[in-house]
Design an enzyme around this catalytic site. Structure first.
Site, PDB file in Angstrom:
ATOM      1  N   ARG A 199      39.228  30.430 -42.126  1.00  0.00           N
ATOM      2  CA  ARG A 199      38.053  31.142 -41.607  1.00  0.00           C
ATOM      3  C   ARG A 199      38.360  32.014 -40.390  1.00  0.00           C
ATOM      4  O   ARG A 199      37.537  32.801 -39.964  1.00  0.00           O
ATOM      5  CB  ARG A 199      36.940  30.127 -41.285  1.00  0.00           C
ATOM      6  CG  ARG A 199      36.318  29.516 -42.514  1.00  0.00           C
ATOM      7  CD  ARG A 199      35.512  28.262 -42.215  1.00  0.00           C
ATOM      8  NE  ARG A 199      36.362  27.087 -42.050  1.00  0.00           N
ATOM      9  CZ  ARG A 199      35.904  25.857 -41.771  1.00  0.00           C
ATOM     10  NH1 ARG A 199      34.605  25.653 -41.609  1.00  0.00           N
ATOM     11  NH2 ARG A 199      36.727  24.841 -41.646  1.00  0.00           N
ATOM     12  N   GLN A 233      53.724  18.210 -42.796  1.00  0.00           N
ATOM     13  CA  GLN A 233      52.845  17.737 -43.875  1.00  0.00           C
ATOM     14  C   GLN A 233      52.886  18.789 -44.980  1.00  0.00           C
ATOM     15  O   GLN A 233      52.390  19.892 -44.816  1.00  0.00           O
ATOM     16  CB  GLN A 233      51.401  17.576 -43.370  1.00  0.00           C
ATOM     17  CG  GLN A 233      50.455  17.039 -44.446  1.00  0.00           C
ATOM     18  CD  GLN A 233      48.994  17.338 -44.142  1.00  0.00           C
ATOM     19  OE1 GLN A 233      48.661  18.179 -43.302  1.00  0.00           O
ATOM     20  NE2 GLN A 233      48.111  16.650 -44.832  1.00  0.00           N
ATOM     21  N   GLY A 256      44.627  16.994 -46.733  1.00  0.00           N
ATOM     22  CA  GLY A 256      43.491  16.473 -45.979  1.00  0.00           C
ATOM     23  C   GLY A 256      43.885  15.756 -44.698  1.00  0.00           C
ATOM     24  O   GLY A 256      45.060  15.460 -44.455  1.00  0.00           O
ATOM     25  N   GLU A 299      30.740  13.981 -44.744  1.00  0.00           N
ATOM     26  CA  GLU A 299      30.964  15.412 -44.533  1.00  0.00           C
ATOM     27  C   GLU A 299      29.747  16.202 -44.992  1.00  0.00           C
ATOM     28  O   GLU A 299      29.058  15.813 -45.944  1.00  0.00           O
ATOM     29  CB  GLU A 299      32.209  15.864 -45.295  1.00  0.00           C
ATOM     30  CG  GLU A 299      33.503  15.298 -44.736  1.00  0.00           C
ATOM     31  CD  GLU A 299      33.701  15.588 -43.255  1.00  0.00           C
ATOM     32  OE1 GLU A 299      33.689  16.769 -42.872  1.00  0.00           O
ATOM     33  OE2 GLU A 299      33.849  14.628 -42.471  1.00  0.00           O
ATOM     34  N   ARG A 318      55.493  47.390 -11.768  1.00  0.00           N
ATOM     35  CA  ARG A 318      56.061  46.906 -13.021  1.00  0.00           C
ATOM     36  C   ARG A 318      57.131  45.846 -12.747  1.00  0.00           C
ATOM     37  O   ARG A 318      57.389  45.492 -11.600  1.00  0.00           O
ATOM     38  CB  ARG A 318      56.635  48.078 -13.809  1.00  0.00           C
ATOM     39  CG  ARG A 318      55.543  49.027 -14.298  1.00  0.00           C
ATOM     40  CD  ARG A 318      56.130  50.323 -14.795  1.00  0.00           C
ATOM     41  NE  ARG A 318      57.123  50.088 -15.830  1.00  0.00           N
ATOM     42  CZ  ARG A 318      58.066  50.977 -16.164  1.00  0.00           C
ATOM     43  NH1 ARG A 318      58.116  52.153 -15.548  1.00  0.00           N
ATOM     44  NH2 ARG A 318      58.938  50.707 -17.091  1.00  0.00           N
ATOM     45  N   LYS A 359      59.142  50.105 -10.103  1.00  0.00           N
ATOM     46  CA  LYS A 359      59.763  49.263 -11.125  1.00  0.00           C
ATOM     47  C   LYS A 359      61.153  48.868 -10.661  1.00  0.00           C
ATOM     48  O   LYS A 359      61.885  49.725 -10.141  1.00  0.00           O
ATOM     49  CB  LYS A 359      59.848  50.041 -12.440  1.00  0.00           C
ATOM     50  CG  LYS A 359      60.370  49.248 -13.595  1.00  0.00           C
ATOM     51  CD  LYS A 359      61.268  50.063 -14.525  1.00  0.00           C
ATOM     52  CE  LYS A 359      62.578  50.406 -13.871  1.00  0.00           C
ATOM     53  NZ  LYS A 359      63.593  50.978 -14.737  1.00  0.00           N
ATOM     54  N   SER A 390      57.558  65.054   1.555  1.00  0.00           N
ATOM     55  CA  SER A 390      56.694  65.148   0.368  1.00  0.00           C
ATOM     56  C   SER A 390      57.414  65.847  -0.767  1.00  0.00           C
ATOM     57  O   SER A 390      58.171  66.793  -0.555  1.00  0.00           O
ATOM     58  CB  SER A 390      55.440  65.952   0.712  1.00  0.00           C
ATOM     59  OG  SER A 390      54.676  65.233   1.642  1.00  0.00           O
TER      60      SER A 390
HETATM   61  C1  UD1 Z   1      36.760  17.659 -39.538  1.00  0.00           C
HETATM   62  C2  UD1 Z   1      36.140  16.294 -39.879  1.00  0.00           C
HETATM   63  C3  UD1 Z   1      34.648  16.321 -39.551  1.00  0.00           C
HETATM   64  C4  UD1 Z   1      34.473  16.642 -38.088  1.00  0.00           C
HETATM   65  C5  UD1 Z   1      35.176  17.957 -37.717  1.00  0.00           C
HETATM   66  C6  UD1 Z   1      35.166  18.147 -36.223  1.00  0.00           C
HETATM   67  C7  UD1 Z   1      37.413  15.348 -41.761  1.00  0.00           C
HETATM   68  C8  UD1 Z   1      37.437  15.116 -43.217  1.00  0.00           C
HETATM   69  N1  UD1 Z   1      36.349  15.998 -41.284  1.00  0.00           N
HETATM   70  O1  UD1 Z   1      36.185  18.648 -40.395  1.00  0.00           O
HETATM   71  O2  UD1 Z   1      34.054  15.058 -39.821  1.00  0.00           O
HETATM   72  O3  UD1 Z   1      33.114  16.732 -37.772  1.00  0.00           O
HETATM   73  O4  UD1 Z   1      36.548  17.939 -38.159  1.00  0.00           O
HETATM   74  O5  UD1 Z   1      35.879  19.280 -35.867  1.00  0.00           O
HETATM   75  O6  UD1 Z   1      38.331  14.915 -41.087  1.00  0.00           O
HETATM   76  N2  UD1 Z   1      44.496  19.373 -40.969  1.00  0.00           N
HETATM   77  C9  UD1 Z   1      45.796  18.989 -41.264  1.00  0.00           C
HETATM   78  N3  UD1 Z   1      46.140  18.762 -42.561  1.00  0.00           N
HETATM   79  C10 UD1 Z   1      45.254  18.865 -43.581  1.00  0.00           C
HETATM   80  C11 UD1 Z   1      43.917  19.251 -43.263  1.00  0.00           C
HETATM   81  C12 UD1 Z   1      43.580  19.491 -41.953  1.00  0.00           C
HETATM   82  O7  UD1 Z   1      46.638  18.877 -40.368  1.00  0.00           O
HETATM   83  O8  UD1 Z   1      45.657  18.621 -44.728  1.00  0.00           O
HETATM   84  C13 UD1 Z   1      44.141  19.636 -39.557  1.00  0.00           C
HETATM   85  C14 UD1 Z   1      43.678  21.065 -39.328  1.00  0.00           C
HETATM   86  O9  UD1 Z   1      44.757  21.883 -38.917  1.00  0.00           O
HETATM   87  C15 UD1 Z   1      42.629  20.920 -38.209  1.00  0.00           C
HETATM   88  C16 UD1 Z   1      42.143  19.489 -38.366  1.00  0.00           C
HETATM   89  O10 UD1 Z   1      43.053  18.820 -39.205  1.00  0.00           O
HETATM   90  O11 UD1 Z   1      43.199  21.082 -36.941  1.00  0.00           O
HETATM   91  C17 UD1 Z   1      40.737  19.411 -38.939  1.00  0.00           C
HETATM   92  O12 UD1 Z   1      40.697  20.079 -40.175  1.00  0.00           O
HETATM   93  P1  UD1 Z   1      39.472  21.016 -40.558  1.00  0.00           P
HETATM   94  O13 UD1 Z   1      39.746  21.565 -41.909  1.00  0.00           O
HETATM   95  O14 UD1 Z   1      39.180  21.953 -39.483  1.00  0.00           O
HETATM   96  O15 UD1 Z   1      38.315  19.924 -40.695  1.00  0.00           O
HETATM   97  P2  UD1 Z   1      36.751  20.181 -40.495  1.00  0.00           P
HETATM   98  O16 UD1 Z   1      36.201  20.743 -41.754  1.00  0.00           O
HETATM   99  O17 UD1 Z   1      36.509  20.914 -39.245  1.00  0.00           O
HETATM  100 MG    MG Z   2      37.656  22.102 -37.992  1.00  0.00          MG
END
Ligand code: UD1
Ligand code: MG
Length: 453
Positions: free
Chosen positions: A15, A72, A77, A154, A332, A350, A404
């Site tokens: 996003r 990862q 997730g 969620e 600079r 500079k 000057s």
């Molecule tokens: C998440 C929470 C939500 C909370 C919100 C607050 C979950 C399922 N949901 O949603 O309950 O209210 O944050 O900000 O946890 N990331 C990884 N690996 C992955 C997926 C994500 O490292 O496979 C990291 C992302 O880089 C990010 C963080 O986890 O920094 C959260 O992921 P994001 O997709 O932003 O979750 P939200 O939809 O915001």
């Molecule tokens: Mg988030």
């Protein structure tokens, strides 16, 4: 008691609509990730672990040795992300803080409170929640009739009734370590998106009758999460206010903090006045009793005490004490102005050192030069330091008077107490106590001490 910390930063951040990974977008001059690492270090006893994935090499490069990075791949997730830290951290701590790299406004204190809450908790999880009218897409906290926490749901799977819940999941947790590493292996793939959700550990604990502590955070502004550039600007405004407030409480005057842009990590001394529309960035330090701005742009620079920087630009430059600069001066890289230097309008310096008391009032360019104490640089003086291929040095002695519009063709040395006539084009070294004039400049006479001409 050992407290480990895991920061999830592997997601793409779709996003943000950017080629740069979300967690490296800048807030108050530092990547988003930096802010959370600072906060975690105030609560954890061990070096943090950052989970990387999307554009991993860029993130790893930024993190350096501030944390251990674990890859990862693929990204399945938040639960799957936390699980990747298991092999590194299992058996190494009593507690594990887990948080998301897109929550950069959370302060160290919030994590400390979370750890303290968990230390007193008989169950395996303490987490931060917030009560807010605008749910911002956060997970909802579902509670049982007796008020205990049952689950996090969620938004996209929430029932209309659950959607109306005002208590939200901030995304900061402290787990009992042994329970966490075991539980992460037991969470099920979410049927909707095929991901493993960290938030499912809450329901897991609740179902087993284990206590989940929800610490309701009272500072809503600290819980702004970054998913879009609109959120990024909101967070920037909050951080700006926070930085400026700290500086003001430490003795800095700001006429209009809302239009004063000071980056994280900048130091400003007591009784310094910062005027509006001023940017102070990078590793800048400013001493006491200075007047900075309005309309100053200062980056990676060092400014001593009692200096004035009025409507000017400085980058990687240094001012000693009692220096005054501007309006419309540009310093600079490598510009170094010693005590009591006066640099007026439309000057550029500079890679040069201007000795104590040097005056350079108007329209000059000084590059690759050293200028001795109390020398006067006349209006329009130019060091012609570039011959089209190479840069050359200019050395001007003490108590020199440069007339000057002098053109000083480098390499060039001008001895102490010498003078150049207005419009001189100086191509040859000038000995001490000598007056040169013309184009090319010739010596016309030897000067007596304190000769007025
Ligand atoms: C998440 C929470 C939500 C909370 C919100 C607050 C979950 C399922 N949901 O949603 O309950 O209210 O944050 O900000 O946890 N990331 C990884 N690996 C992955 C997926 C994500 O490292 O496979 C990291 C992302 O880089 C990010 C963080 O986890 O920094 C959260 O992921 P994001 O997709 O932003 O979750 P939200 O939809 O915001
Ligand atoms: Mg988030």
């Amino acid at each position: 008691m050992k407290v480990a910390a895991v920061l999830l930063a592997a997601g793409q951040g779709t996003r943000m609509k950017s080629n740069l990974p979300k967690v490296l977008h800048s807030l108050a001059g530092k990547p988003m990730l930096w802010h959370t690492l600072q906060a975690l270090n105030q609560a954890a006893t061990e070096k943090p672990v950052v989970i990387v994935g999307h554009e991993a090499s860029q993130v790893i490069e930024f993190v350096g040795d501030a944390a251990d990075c674990v890859l990862q791949e693929p990204q399945l997730g938040t639960g799957h992300a936390a699980m990747q830290a298991g092999p590194v951290l299992e058996g190494k701590s009593d507690y594990v803080i887990v948080t998301y790299a897109d929550m950069p406004l959370l302060r160290g204190q919030a994590f400390q409170q979370l750890v303290e809450t968990q230390k007193k908790n008989g169950g395996p999880i303490s987490m931060l929640t917030v009560v807010a009218e605008d749910p911002r897409g956060f997970g909802r906290i579902v509670r049982n009739d007796d008020g205990t926490v049952a689950a996090i749901v969620e938004e996209y799977v929430a029932t209309p009734e659950q959607k109306s819940i005002k208590e939200l999941n901030v995304g900061a947790y402290c787990f009992s370590a042994d329970w966490l590493w075991d539980a992460l292996g037991r969470i099920q793939k979410n049927p909707h998106k095929g991901e493993y959700y960290l938030t499912d550990t809450i329901e897991l604990a609740a179902r087993e009758g284990l206590a989940v502590q929800a610490l309701i955070h009272d500072d809503l502004l600290e819980t702004i999460g970054i998913n879009t550039r609109v959120h990024l600007a909101e967070a920037e405004a909050v951080l700006r206010r926070r930085i400026n407030q700290e500086l003001m409480l430490a003795g800095v005057t700001m006429i209009d903090p809302d239009s004063t842009y000071v980056e994280a990590g900048v130091a400003i001394g007591m009784d310094t006045l910062v005027m509006p529309n001023t940017y102070i960035q990078g590793s800048t330090t400013i001493g006491e009793g200075c007047e900075i701005g309005p309309n100053a742009h200062i980056r990676n620079s060092r400014i001593g005490n009692r200096c004035k920087v009025f409507m000017s630009v400085m980058e990687s430059a240094q001012l000693e004490d009692d220096v005054d600069v501007g309006p419309f001066a540009r310093l600079r890289k490598g510009a170094h102005l010693m005590d009591h230097v006066h640099m007026g309008n439309f000057g550029e310096v500079k890679d040069s050192t201007l000795g104590p008391g040097v005056k350079m009032g108007h329209f000059s360019y000084i590059g690759n030069a050293t200028i001795g104490a109390n020398t006067n640089i006349g209006a329009g003086t130019i060091t012609c330091n570039f011959d089209g291929k190479k840069k050359h040095a200019t050395e001007i002695g003490e108590d020199v008077f440069i007339g000057s519009d002098s053109m000083l063709v480098a390499p060039l040395k001008i001895g102490d107490r010498s003078r150049t006539g207005a419009g001189a084009v100086v191509t040859k070294n000038v000995p001490e106590d000598t007056l040169v004039v013309g184009m090319p400049a010739r010596a016309i006479r030897k000067l007596e001490k304190h000769d007025p001409d």
